[in-house]
Design a protein around this motif. Sequence first.
Motif, short mmCIF file in Angstrom:
data_model
loop_
_atom_site.label_atom_id
_atom_site.label_comp_id
_atom_site.label_asym_id
_atom_site.label_seq_id
_atom_site.Cartn_x
_atom_site.Cartn_y
_atom_site.Cartn_z
N TYR A 1 -5.80 -4.60 33.99
CA TYR A 1 -6.75 -5.72 34.09
C TYR A 1 -6.05 -7.04 33.77
O TYR A 1 -6.51 -8.09 34.14
CB TYR A 1 -7.92 -5.51 33.12
CG TYR A 1 -8.80 -4.34 33.53
CD1 TYR A 1 -9.79 -4.50 34.48
CD2 TYR A 1 -8.61 -3.08 32.97
CE1 TYR A 1 -10.59 -3.43 34.85
CE2 TYR A 1 -9.40 -2.01 33.34
CZ TYR A 1 -10.39 -2.19 34.28
OH TYR A 1 -11.17 -1.13 34.66
N SER B 1 -11.38 8.73 25.48
CA SER B 1 -11.99 7.43 25.75
C SER B 1 -10.89 6.38 25.96
O SER B 1 -9.93 6.31 25.21
CB SER B 1 -12.86 7.06 24.55
OG SER B 1 -13.37 5.79 24.75
N GLY B 2 -11.04 5.59 27.03
CA GLY B 2 -10.07 4.51 27.31
C GLY B 2 -8.86 4.96 28.12
O GLY B 2 -7.94 4.19 28.34
N CYS B 3 -8.87 6.24 28.59
CA CYS B 3 -7.68 6.72 29.31
C CYS B 3 -7.63 6.19 30.75
O CYS B 3 -6.61 6.24 31.41
CB CYS B 3 -7.62 8.24 29.30
SG CYS B 3 -8.90 8.99 30.32
N GLY B 4 -8.77 5.69 31.27
CA GLY B 4 -8.75 5.09 32.62
C GLY B 4 -9.65 5.77 33.64
O GLY B 4 -9.53 5.50 34.84
N1 ATP Z 1 -12.91 -5.27 32.57
C1 ATP Z 1 -11.92 -4.95 31.77
N2 ATP Z 1 -11.06 -5.88 31.34
C2 ATP Z 1 -10.04 -5.57 30.52
N3 ATP Z 1 -9.78 -4.32 30.10
C3 ATP Z 1 -10.60 -3.35 30.50
C4 ATP Z 1 -11.71 -3.60 31.35
N4 ATP Z 1 -12.36 -2.43 31.60
C5 ATP Z 1 -11.67 -1.48 30.91
N5 ATP Z 1 -10.63 -2.04 30.27
C6 ATP Z 1 -9.62 -1.32 29.47
O1 ATP Z 1 -9.00 -0.39 30.32
C7 ATP Z 1 -8.76 0.83 29.63
C8 ATP Z 1 -9.39 1.98 30.44
O2 ATP Z 1 -10.79 1.78 30.45
P1 ATP Z 1 -11.78 2.78 31.20
O3 ATP Z 1 -13.14 2.20 31.10
O4 ATP Z 1 -11.25 3.06 32.54
O5 ATP Z 1 -11.64 4.06 30.29
P2 ATP Z 1 -12.52 5.38 30.31
O6 ATP Z 1 -11.54 6.49 30.34
O7 ATP Z 1 -13.53 5.34 31.39
O8 ATP Z 1 -13.20 5.27 28.89
P3 ATP Z 1 -14.62 5.87 28.39
O9 ATP Z 1 -14.52 7.35 28.47
O10 ATP Z 1 -14.71 5.41 26.97
O11 ATP Z 1 -15.68 5.29 29.25
C9 ATP Z 1 -9.35 0.66 28.25
O12 ATP Z 1 -8.27 0.34 27.38
C10 ATP Z 1 -10.28 -0.51 28.37
O13 ATP Z 1 -10.33 -1.24 27.17
#
Ligand code: ATP
Length: 578
Positions: free
Chosen positions: A346, A372-375
């Motif tokens: 991002y 959580s936060g893996c993408g």
């Molecule tokens: N709009 C954004 N701007 C900046 N960073 C972001 C944004 N959206 C997500 N991130 C960051 O990108 C990384 C991956 O986020 P993502 O939402 O894809 O994770 P996730 O695996 O879906 O997490 P969760 O299971 O908690 O929903 C995280 O570190 C998050 O903080």
Amino acid sequence: MLKWGMDRFEMTRDGAIGVLKGSLYSGLYYISLMFPMSLIYLFILDVLPALKGNVRVTFNILTYIFIMILSLAISGFFYYKQYNAVFFTIYGESAKKRLKLGEKLRKLPLSFFEQKDLSDLTNTILSDVNTLENLQSHVIPGLIGSIMCNIVVAVMLILWDFRMGLAMFWVLPVVIINTVLSGKLQEKYANKHFLKKCAVADEAQEYIEHVSDIVAFNREEKFFEKYKKTVKEEESAHQILELVMSIFASGGQAFLKVGFAVTVIVGAILFEKGDLSLIKFLFYIISSARIYDPLGMVLNSIGYFYIIKKPVKRMKQIEETKEMGGKSDFVLENYNIVFENVDFGYSNEKKVLKNLSFKAKQGEVTALIGPSGCGKSTCTKLLTRFYDPLKGKIFIGGKNITKINPETLMGYISMVFQDVILFDNTVMENIRLGKRNASDVEVIKAAKMANCHEFIMNMTEGYQTMLGENGARLSGGERLRISIARAILKDAPILLLDEATASLDVENETKIQESIAHLIKGKTVVMIAHRMRTVENADHIIAIKDGAVVEEGSPYELLKKEGMFYQMLSLQKEETGF
Ligand SMILES: Nc1ncnc2c1ncn2[C@@H]1O[C@H](COP(=O)(O)OP(=O)(O)OP(=O)(O)O)[C@@H](O)[C@H]1O
């Protein structure tokens, strides 16, 4: 000149032509306001013999009436023409500008909206366009018109008597220099006020959006203290701006008054020496009292030129942001999804996806798992082209999705996510959002399949019940089922599913599982999974850690492997007892 105006004041060619025409008519209108001067001139000619001796004065009343009516008619005509040219064009121009900005926003990548907040964009579309409209309609034509009028009258009066002409018009360059030199200072304070105004709008919007949380956490007082401080700061920034602007505007006005005084003094000296006739003397005095009026009025609103700079910059920023490209006519061979060595972040500082590759086959449920936060959600955002990858490619049906127009791409994808957006409209229309031209019968059929029909029929007006802003009347489970009904109605071949049942009670969860079962039949499903128990039914699992795939396979294969999936499943079983 036309191009300069279009660029500087965000006008279309038609708008700039309208303003130019309006300025011309405005100049002619101001010049026509000088015509009654001829009445005064006539009057002086008539009474002069009486002043010199004991002569009886005779007036030709008809000539006076004729000149008066003619002056009124000419002024009225030019006023009407300038009104028509400016106001109709500019109001149309503002409407076009709002539509153009709205249309542009629709095509921008989501990354653009993450750098801006909603109040900022609303301000640009509403308030900035308004300020621009005022400048284009009230200030520019008046300014150009009064400059035109002053130049024409100045040339005539200087030619008639250059000494009196100079005495009258020396102030004009001084006023212009005063205005230009003060520009930087006015702009500085206009910018300061603009930023404070945005801060007030931001905080008000934040409060409205999060009022329930603010009240729930007893933060109203804290919030209002901060809000009050921002409003106060905006108020003083506004006062300082008004003060600076009025100092320079009244400075300009004062110079104009000095111009009048100098005309009287120079005229008196010349008259006393016998170098100027009484009639000319009186005529110049009366003219100088009148000629500065239009310019004086414009000086009061000259500050708009400085206030508008920042808003114009913001509009340009929106208009110049690159849209996401892609074609709308293409053929997809199938609905397989392939991520090929995808890198994404991002921001420049942090990569969220690193060389990520996986395949989600048509007709299968592919679950994305990981901490959580893996993408996981980021993968779905790339798939829907909310963002494009920094490196690598994503294919649907053999087609690189960056070559597909985002709106067309969305036609192939349905999404069921936790944060369901509902509109202040009837239940029927909220579901119909899935398929624009769906009949009521189709909507009700989808609602039944999504287990919505029963709770909708329990509402006061059934499908015609208004949902309130963002569906405030519905529970979390009901909102989700409406969203599933939309997706069933849309019947897109690809379904992105956030395993959204995590926060629901057992009854709701069972109903939602049933609805989802209807929804996923025969589709390419990519599911963001949080609970490993639900993943056991998936066809394929992709385990992601730190933005890269660490293992993949069927639930059975991964269980045997005793890797990340196995560990997450065991951990959750321990925690929940399932
Ligand atoms: N709009 C954004 N701007 C900046 N960073 C972001 C944004 N959206 C997500 N991130 C960051 O990108 C990384 C991956 O986020 P993502 O939402 O894809 O994770 P996730 O695996 O879906 O997490 P969760 O299971 O908690 O929903 C995280 O570190 C998050 O903080």
